[in-house]
Design an enzyme around this catalytic site. Structure first.
Site, PDB file in Angstrom:
ATOM      1  N   HIS A 103       0.705  -1.460  -0.275  1.00  0.00           N
ATOM      2  CA  HIS A 103       0.027  -0.154   0.052  1.00  0.00           C
ATOM      3  C   HIS A 103       1.174   1.348  -0.478  1.00  0.00           C
ATOM      4  O   HIS A 103       2.406   1.337   0.716  1.00  0.00           O
ATOM      5  CB  HIS A 103      -0.580  -0.600   1.202  1.00  0.00           C
ATOM      6  CG  HIS A 103      -1.490   1.671   1.829  1.00  0.00           C
ATOM      7  ND1 HIS A 103      -2.070   1.911   1.118  1.00  0.00           N
ATOM      8  CD2 HIS A 103      -1.460   1.487   2.795  1.00  0.00           C
ATOM      9  CE1 HIS A 103      -2.339   2.883   1.487  1.00  0.00           C
ATOM     10  NE2 HIS A 103      -1.771   2.961   2.729  1.00  0.00           N
TER      11      HIS A 103
ATOM     12  N   TYR B 243      -6.323   8.876   1.892  1.00  0.00           N
ATOM     13  CA  TYR B 243      -6.893   9.551   3.318  1.00  0.00           C
ATOM     14  C   TYR B 243      -4.748  10.496   3.654  1.00  0.00           C
ATOM     15  O   TYR B 243      -4.188  10.595   2.909  1.00  0.00           O
ATOM     16  CB  TYR B 243      -7.017   8.552   4.625  1.00  0.00           C
ATOM     17  CG  TYR B 243      -5.051   7.848   4.523  1.00  0.00           C
ATOM     18  CD1 TYR B 243      -4.034   7.602   5.413  1.00  0.00           C
ATOM     19  CD2 TYR B 243      -5.641   6.128   3.667  1.00  0.00           C
ATOM     20  CE1 TYR B 243      -3.181   6.807   5.676  1.00  0.00           C
ATOM     21  CE2 TYR B 243      -3.755   5.392   4.059  1.00  0.00           C
ATOM     22  CZ  TYR B 243      -3.034   5.711   4.947  1.00  0.00           C
ATOM     23  OH  TYR B 243      -1.698   4.993   4.965  1.00  0.00           O
TER      24      TYR B 243
ATOM     25  N   ASP C  68     -27.951 -22.197  15.483  1.00  0.00           N
ATOM     26  CA  ASP C  68     -29.473 -22.420  16.285  1.00  0.00           C
ATOM     27  C   ASP C  68     -29.452 -23.695  15.323  1.00  0.00           C
ATOM     28  O   ASP C  68     -29.031 -23.644  14.038  1.00  0.00           O
ATOM     29  CB  ASP C  68     -30.216 -21.789  15.404  1.00  0.00           C
ATOM     30  CG  ASP C  68     -30.816 -20.777  14.165  1.00  0.00           C
ATOM     31  OD1 ASP C  68     -29.988 -20.935  13.855  1.00  0.00           O
ATOM     32  OD2 ASP C  68     -32.074 -20.814  13.633  1.00  0.00           O
TER      33      ASP C  68
END
Length: 833
Positions: free
Chosen positions: A240, A274, A559
């Site tokens: 990155h 960012y 379940d």
């Protein structure tokens, strides 16, 4: 999972009273956090092995920019991040905290992103995370360098910020050492020793370390450690890009060099970027480039790496488009340039979630992998609880290492999906949006017929699942379906309304093949299942029972639907690979378990004309008197041997018909041909979800998890306390003694809601406001076409039937009313006829 044994198992035995010997592989932020959490719980015999030098050994932690955003679509990841903020904010090194709460600011430069920020604000509200939607002027005030003309608005989260990862490691190393842990750097792991299916030691180039538990917290080296242990680690390392600008005049003297930043972390997700401050420079991270996979087995050693093992050379050509976008948003960068950069390696999994838990194949071998700094402390706490107490206090099923199907574990699959996760990090993703590749991977025997009917497939667990059929479009002619907003209309069709109407009025075929099927057999099968589940399975062959898998604290692990087909043979309808793993961990030698899903298939035949369709195809009596509800029978449908179970998850008469995969297509064709005179249709998953919510049937993993007990989840009827012991019984007894029999909770209930506006729709995870204050969140939601209202289930403080609440949907408060369950056919007359 079971509480790990603390008895010594290696060739060098310890005293029975000694704490278990734990070896943690990797002294990055996860390994250091885990050592701190384990020693805080009294497990003092902890050794952390690291191949590089401490405290910055050269893995992902050593270069991490430290961004911590707490808001995520996953409640578990949000909880992990919130604990990271809490813990690191209380740690100090050299007089400075290990977390800098500068806040976060996500920008929207498109209407789609602005809408998504409203959705994220809802996530934050439902989890107690402070967040506010702000306009361009406020964005400019928070980040003066942005060009506010490019911005529609932003989401400001004042409690987010920057984790100082390496100092946080130092602080936790000191605390863990004070409690007895030892940290050994320059120790390269070369092997994992085991005996009789249990880990016994870790071998390094500096010696061998006996261990009762070994935790791989090796970051992107996880697959390397996993191979030594014979354990598959579905993780892809990817590089990155991260760059730092030259010093900017606009930042001169603004920030304290010790803390580096004062402005919020800035995310420009519309361009996959960012930003954070580094004193007078700006750091820029980019996900806008092509995926750059890294082979974990060829990463250079610390002393051989030009900078550090996790830092690869900066590829300037990949960053050029991103730099143009940076300058567009931050005009001050026009006179600057990239001063330095690198491609930093970190981990991605096929679904973007961490990989946590103990291997069943090698007991005592744990994974704490694919964890970013954001979630590091929270993950460490969960794994420490898991090891010491036998279960984490948070539901972590999304992170469980057992969650992947066998078909999702191939290196090619991990590579394809990991790369796509990287590409989609900052994308606006719809909750139903499927991955694009590799597809199709798993298909039922009916796939060709479904294609002929114009099935629109989404994907789950690798399976192609029809969500609706274009062939049913003509059935919409006489049906009015409320128009939807653009978001809720994605991956949806009004055809689902037509399929619901046909199911309620005639008969429909549902492909239930992806439902997991387990076979449990052997002389000890009944006793084993009685011990493992909450209901009473001691019934005659032919009985079907709805029951629960509980953990020792009474939380709902899953379940199940259990059919007793013979004295010592059962077929179980389960939820995930974790169910099989859990049962296998506990099974005695006289019980045999196997997953029969891939070799079998299932058609659900449901609707008031289901008996008219099926009865002529079999010589057995399918009348209500001869074949009652929750009964099973092995029979034939035409030429096809089937196991027929009289069950219904849509609230209508019908059967689940199971057969082997080789005869599945013949079963479908037989039912389809015979059903033409009855107006049979094929119906999809979208309709199934609508009908099951009208009936109030819970979906494990959405409506209930290990964080919930049966009584508050509304499935207390599946618990039989008037029989022998079972897993979780003691916890439920304690609960009922505090709260009262049959109640189990005064704090919250899974609550049925009906939206007041017939045209309104919500999708799930939205906050629910009671008296104007966020009080809970939606678990599942779907439009109820029979009821003419959207149905939503939500965890809320106990409410009176008829009470008014509001569900926040993209910033709008949508009125809803607490409804009494079940919403549809409360007397069960449609199923039992």
């Amino acid at each position: 999972m079971t509480a790990p044994s603390t008895s010594p198992t290696s060739s060098t035995p310890s005293a029975p009273s000694a704490p278990p010997r734990v070896v943690v592989i990797g002294a990055g932020i996860v390994g250091c956090s885990l050592a701190d959490e384990l020693t805080a719980r009294g497990w003092s015999d902890v050794t952390v092995l690291e191949q590089g030098p401490l405290p910055a050994p050269g893995g992902s932690t050593s270069h991490a920019p430290g961004l911590v955003f707490q808001t995520s679509p996953s409640r578990t990841l949000s909880a992990f991040a919130s604990y990271t903020v809490e813990k690191f904010g209380a740690l100090e090194v050299d007089g400075l905290p290990c977390f800098n709460p500068v806040g976060g600011l996500e920008l929207a430069t498109t209407p789609e992103r602005w809408a998504d920020l409203h959705r994220k604000a809802g996530y934050a509200a439902s989890r107690g995370i402070r967040a506010e939607l702000v306009g361009p002027a406020r964005c400019k005030e928070l980040w003066p360098l942005i060009d506010e003309s490019k911005v529609i608005g932003g989401l400001h989260t004042p409690d987010d910020g920057l984790a100082r990862a390496v100092p946080a490691c130092r602080a936790q190393i000191e605390r863990a050492r004070a409690r007895g842990a030892r940290f050994l750097d320059r120790h390269t792991v070369t092997g994992i020793e085991q005996e009789a299916g249990r880990v016994t030691a870790v071998v390094t180039d500096q010696g061998t370390f006996p261990a009762d538990h070994v935790v791989s917290a090796a970051g992107f080296w996880g697959p390397v450690i996993g191979r030594m242990a014979g354990i598959d680690v579905p993780l892809l390392p990817l590089a990155h890009q991260y760059a730092k600008t030259e010093p900017l005049p606009e930042l001169a003297g603004v920030n304290d060099p010790r803390t580096e930043a004062s402005k919020p972390i800035l995310r420009f997700q519309d361009r996959d970027l960012y930003f954070r401050e580094h004193t007078d420079r700006i750091g820029i991270g980019s996900y806008a480039h092509r995926p750059l996979p890294v082979d974990a087995f060829t990463v250079p050693a610390y002393d051989d790496a030009p900078r550090m093992p996790s830092s690869y050379p900066f590829t300037e050509e990949d960053f050029e488009p991103s730099w143009e976008n940076c300058v567009s948003l931050l005009p001050a960068l026009r006179d600057s340039e990239v001063a330095e950069g690198f491609n930093g390696v970190f981990s991605f999994t096929p679904d973007g979630m961490p990989v946590l838990g103990e291997s069943r194949a090698l007991r005592g071998f744990w994974l704490a992998e694919a964890v970013w700094v954001t979630h590091s402390a929270g993950v460490a706490r969960a794994v420490a609880e898991w090891m010491v107490d036998g279960r984490p206090s948070l539901d972590v099923h999304e992170c469980d290492l057992t969650r992947f199907e066998d078909a999702q574990r191939s290196p090619a699959y991990v590579a394809d999906r990991g790369a796509q996760q990287f590409a989609e990090v900052y994308d606006v993703l719809h909750p139903l949006q499927p991955m694009e590749q590799p597809r199709p991977l798993r298909v039922s025997p009916f796939y060709a017929r479904q294609q002929e009917l114009g099935a629109v497939f989404l994907e789950g667990g690798g399976w192609e699942r029809p969500h609706w059929y274009e062939a049913n479009a003509p059935l919409l002619a006489d049906i009015e379906v409320p128009a939807r907003d653009a978001w809720s209309a994605r991956h949806w069709s009004p055809i689902a309304a037509a399929e619901a109407k046909a199911t309620r009025e005639k008969v429909a075929l549902y492909d239930m093949t992806p439902l997991r099927r387990l076979e449990v057999s052997g002389p000890g099968a009944l006793a084993f299942l009685q011990r493992m589940t909450s209901n009473n399975l001691a019934k005659k062959p032919g009985a079907v029972t709805y029951t629960l898998l509980l953990d020792e604290s009474g939380g709902i692990r899953s379940d199940l639907t259990v059919a007793r087909l013979a004295t010592d043979r059962f077929q179980i309808g389960a939820n995930s690979p974790a169910d099989l793993d859990w049962l296998l961990r506990h099974a005695p030698d006289d019980v045999h378990l196997r997953d029969i899903t891939s070799g079998t298939c299932c058609v659900g035949v449901w609707g008031p004309l289901a008996r008219d369709l099926v009865q002529p195809l079999t010589r057995d009596d399918f009348s209500h008197e001869a074949f009652g509800y929750f009964r099973a029978r092995e029979t034939y449908i035409g030429h096809v041997p089937v196991t027929a179970m009289r069950l219904s998850y849509v609230g209508e008469l019908g059967w689940e018909l199971y057969t082997s995969a080789d005869t599945g297509l013949r079963l479908w064709d037989t039912l389809w041909e015979a059903g033409q005179r009855h107006g049979v249709i094929a119906a999809g998953r979208s309709t199934f979800n609508s009908l099951r919510l009208e009936k109030g049937y819970r979906a494990w993993g959405h409506d209930m998890t290990t964080e919930h007990n049966p009584y508050e989840a509304g499935v207390g009827f599946a618990v039989r306390m008037d029989r022998g012991d079972f897993v979780g019984r003691a916890a439920l007894e304690r609960l009922c003694s505090r709260e009262g029999p049959g109640d189990g909770s005064t704090a919250r209930k899974l609550t049925a809601l009906l939206l007041d506006d017939p045209a309104a729709v919500v999708l799930g995870k939205e906050p629910v406001h009671v008296d104007g204050v966020p009080a809970g969140y939606v678990t599942s939601a779907s439009y109820g076409y029979t009821l003419g209202r959207c149905v939503a289930y939500a965890w809320l403080p106990p409410q009176e039937t008829g009470a008014s609440v509001h569900i926040e949907y993209f910033g709008e408060k949508v009125p809803a009313t607490v409804a009494e369950e079940p919403l549809f056919d409360p007397k069960m007359t449609r199923i039992r006829r």
